[in-house]
Write a protein that holds these residues in place. Sequence first.
Motif, PDB file in Angstrom:
ATOM      1  N   THR A 162     -37.129  32.886 -49.767  1.00 61.47           N
ATOM      2  CA  THR A 162     -36.579  32.615 -48.435  1.00 61.47           C
ATOM      3  C   THR A 162     -37.281  31.501 -47.663  1.00 61.47           C
ATOM      4  N   LEU A 163     -38.602  31.382 -47.824  1.00 67.44           N
ATOM      5  CA  LEU A 163     -39.368  30.559 -46.885  1.00 67.44           C
ATOM      6  C   LEU A 163     -39.188  29.061 -47.099  1.00 67.44           C
ATOM      7  N   ALA A 164     -39.069  28.626 -48.339  1.00 67.57           N
ATOM      8  CA  ALA A 164     -38.901  27.195 -48.582  1.00 67.57           C
ATOM      9  C   ALA A 164     -37.607  26.674 -47.968  1.00 67.57           C
ATOM     10  N   ALA A 165     -36.564  27.481 -47.997  1.00 71.01           N
ATOM     11  CA  ALA A 165     -35.296  27.064 -47.384  1.00 71.01           C
ATOM     12  C   ALA A 165     -35.466  26.871 -45.879  1.00 71.01           C
ATOM     13  N   ASP A 166     -36.227  27.762 -45.235  1.00 78.28           N
ATOM     14  CA  ASP A 166     -36.472  27.617 -43.800  1.00 78.28           C
ATOM     15  C   ASP A 166     -37.326  26.386 -43.530  1.00 78.28           C
ATOM     16  N   ALA A 167     -38.367  26.170 -44.342  1.00 89.53           N
ATOM     17  CA  ALA A 167     -39.204  24.980 -44.170  1.00 89.53           C
ATOM     18  C   ALA A 167     -38.384  23.711 -44.335  1.00 89.53           C
ATOM     19  N   ALA A 168     -37.512  23.680 -45.334  1.00 86.82           N
ATOM     20  CA  ALA A 168     -36.655  22.513 -45.553  1.00 86.82           C
ATOM     21  C   ALA A 168     -35.728  22.290 -44.364  1.00 86.82           C
ATOM     22  N   ARG A 169     -35.211  23.383 -43.813  1.00 91.62           N
ATOM     23  CA  ARG A 169     -34.346  23.278 -42.636  1.00 91.62           C
ATOM     24  C   ARG A 169     -35.110  22.695 -41.453  1.00 91.62           C
ATOM     25  N   ARG A 170     -36.344  23.155 -41.253  1.00 90.59           N
ATOM     26  CA  ARG A 170     -37.159  22.635 -40.145  1.00 90.59           C
ATOM     27  C   ARG A 170     -37.418  21.144 -40.307  1.00 90.59           C
ATOM     28  N   GLU A 206     -45.571  17.583 -31.195  1.00 94.29           N
ATOM     29  CA  GLU A 206     -44.997  18.634 -32.030  1.00 94.29           C
ATOM     30  C   GLU A 206     -43.491  18.711 -31.833  1.00 94.29           C
ATOM     31  N   TYR A 207     -42.774  18.848 -32.941  1.00 96.54           N
ATOM     32  CA  TYR A 207     -41.357  19.185 -32.891  1.00 96.54           C
ATOM     33  C   TYR A 207     -41.236  20.671 -33.203  1.00 96.54           C
ATOM     34  N   ARG A 208     -40.799  21.442 -32.224  1.00 98.52           N
ATOM     35  CA  ARG A 208     -40.656  22.884 -32.385  1.00 98.52           C
ATOM     36  C   ARG A 208     -39.232  23.186 -32.823  1.00 98.52           C
ATOM     37  N   ALA A 209     -39.059  23.282 -34.120  1.00 99.60           N
ATOM     38  CA  ALA A 209     -37.719  23.421 -34.699  1.00 99.60           C
ATOM     39  C   ALA A 209     -37.029  24.704 -34.278  1.00 99.60           C
ATOM     40  N   VAL A 210     -37.806  25.724 -33.915  1.00 98.64           N
ATOM     41  CA  VAL A 210     -37.232  27.017 -33.549  1.00 98.64           C
ATOM     42  C   VAL A 210     -37.091  27.167 -32.047  1.00 98.64           C
ATOM     43  N   ILE A 245     -39.533  31.927 -41.810  1.00 99.56           N
ATOM     44  CA  ILE A 245     -40.981  31.855 -41.594  1.00 99.56           C
ATOM     45  C   ILE A 245     -41.314  32.568 -40.291  1.00 99.56           C
ATOM     46  N   HIS A 246     -42.139  33.596 -40.375  1.00 99.74           N
ATOM     47  CA  HIS A 246     -42.435  34.435 -39.203  1.00 99.74           C
ATOM     48  C   HIS A 246     -43.878  34.932 -39.322  1.00 99.74           C
ATOM     49  N   ASP A 247     -44.765  34.327 -38.552  1.00 99.53           N
ATOM     50  CA  ASP A 247     -46.190  34.660 -38.604  1.00 99.53           C
ATOM     51  C   ASP A 247     -46.610  35.544 -37.437  1.00 99.53           C
ATOM     52  N   HIS A 248     -45.607  36.097 -36.723  1.00 94.57           N
ATOM     53  CA  HIS A 248     -45.866  36.972 -35.567  1.00 94.57           C
ATOM     54  C   HIS A 248     -46.802  36.242 -34.588  1.00 94.57           C
ATOM     55  N   ASP A 249     -47.883  36.873 -34.145  1.00 91.96           N
ATOM     56  CA  ASP A 249     -48.810  36.200 -33.233  1.00 91.96           C
ATOM     57  C   ASP A 249     -50.157  35.976 -33.911  1.00 91.96           C
ATOM     58  N   MET A 250     -50.136  35.753 -35.219  1.00 94.77           N
ATOM     59  CA  MET A 250     -51.359  35.685 -36.010  1.00 94.77           C
ATOM     60  C   MET A 250     -52.095  34.344 -35.909  1.00 94.77           C
ATOM     61  N   LYS A 251     -51.419  33.286 -35.550  1.00 98.38           N
ATOM     62  CA  LYS A 251     -52.052  31.975 -35.491  1.00 98.38           C
ATOM     63  C   LYS A 251     -53.078  31.938 -34.353  1.00 98.38           C
ATOM     64  N   GLY A 294     -48.111  25.894 -33.521  1.00 97.07           N
ATOM     65  CA  GLY A 294     -46.974  26.606 -34.095  1.00 97.07           C
ATOM     66  C   GLY A 294     -46.933  28.092 -33.838  1.00 97.07           C
ATOM     67  N   ARG A 295     -47.676  28.582 -32.873  1.00 97.13           N
ATOM     68  CA  ARG A 295     -47.813  30.031 -32.678  1.00 97.13           C
ATOM     69  C   ARG A 295     -46.482  30.723 -32.401  1.00 97.13           C
ATOM     70  N   GLN A 296     -45.568  30.052 -31.713  1.00 99.12           N
ATOM     71  CA  GLN A 296     -44.294  30.673 -31.344  1.00 99.12           C
ATOM     72  C   GLN A 296     -43.147  30.320 -32.290  1.00 99.12           C
ATOM     73  N   GLU A 297     -43.434  29.577 -33.353  1.00100.47           N
ATOM     74  CA  GLU A 297     -42.359  29.070 -34.212  1.00100.47           C
ATOM     75  C   GLU A 297     -41.957  30.088 -35.278  1.00100.47           C
ATOM     76  N   ASN A 298     -41.489  31.223 -34.813  1.00100.17           N
ATOM     77  CA  ASN A 298     -41.093  32.318 -35.703  1.00100.17           C
ATOM     78  C   ASN A 298     -39.574  32.412 -35.783  1.00100.17           C
ATOM     79  N   ARG A 299     -39.070  32.571 -36.994  1.00100.68           N
ATOM     80  CA  ARG A 299     -37.624  32.681 -37.188  1.00100.68           C
ATOM     81  C   ARG A 299     -37.321  33.960 -37.981  1.00100.68           C
TER      82      ARG A 299
END
Length: 254
Positions: free
Chosen positions: A103-111, A32-36, A59-65, A50-55
């Motif tokens: 907002t989210l696609a820009a973050d995904a593209a950045r990752r 895994e590459y953890r971009a955040v 993209i911010h899924d809190h602790d839901m994964k 990806g549980r901790q990969e919140n920005r």
Amino acid sequence: MTDLILFAGQSNMAGRGEADQAQLCPETAGLEYRAVTAPDRLVPIREPFGRQENREGGIHDHDMKTGSLVSAFVNAYAGASGRQVVAVSASQGGTSTAQWLDTLAADAARRLADALEYLKKKKRTPAHVLVIWCQGETDGDHNVSGPEYRENFARIWAMLRQAGAEQCGLIQIGHFNYTAYATSPDGTDGRVADTQYGVIRQAQEELCRTMADVSLIGSFAPCLALMRDQFHYHQAAYEQVGRQAGEAMAALVH
């Protein structure tokens, strides 16, 4: 050889299964590459992926994964292709294509771009740069039309292409769990809610028929009996769909 794969979408990509029932992913199959949280190294793939990969602001899924299809996908893909996967998390539950465009696609593209740059610096330029997409339940909840969904997805995909992606494997959404829930949280009749999900499923099939670089590689539609609530699945479904999608994607990118 290495392939870079971004796993993007909403909750059934993020995973709401049981991580202790997920298969282990050896490092020979993927990392895994953890971009955040760890952009300077690769780490073993572990569920919940990806549980901790919140920005903040992205993209911010809190602790839901709680357990996803990613490990099963990576094992199947690596086994079929002979290439090691570098996997990047980019998923957030309850998100519409409108939110992705906002907002989210820009973050995904950045990752994705950050992961690609990291691999190139390490002289591990990937053979393929791919996106696996699983999203659409929220658009169904919002009664989004097929043409609107297709247009929104095409714009999201263009942003990911600009960041370096070459091909998308689409995992079709499943059903609203009308067999166990008479109504949706907003009071919509369960069978009506499922009809709205059907509009999205049909739109996704149409996307894959008309876009040369987007392919249908799996579906949650057969997994109604494995649902744990109105929208999500037990780990057995994520394992099944992940394996099938991994094998199908590997067959597309020889």
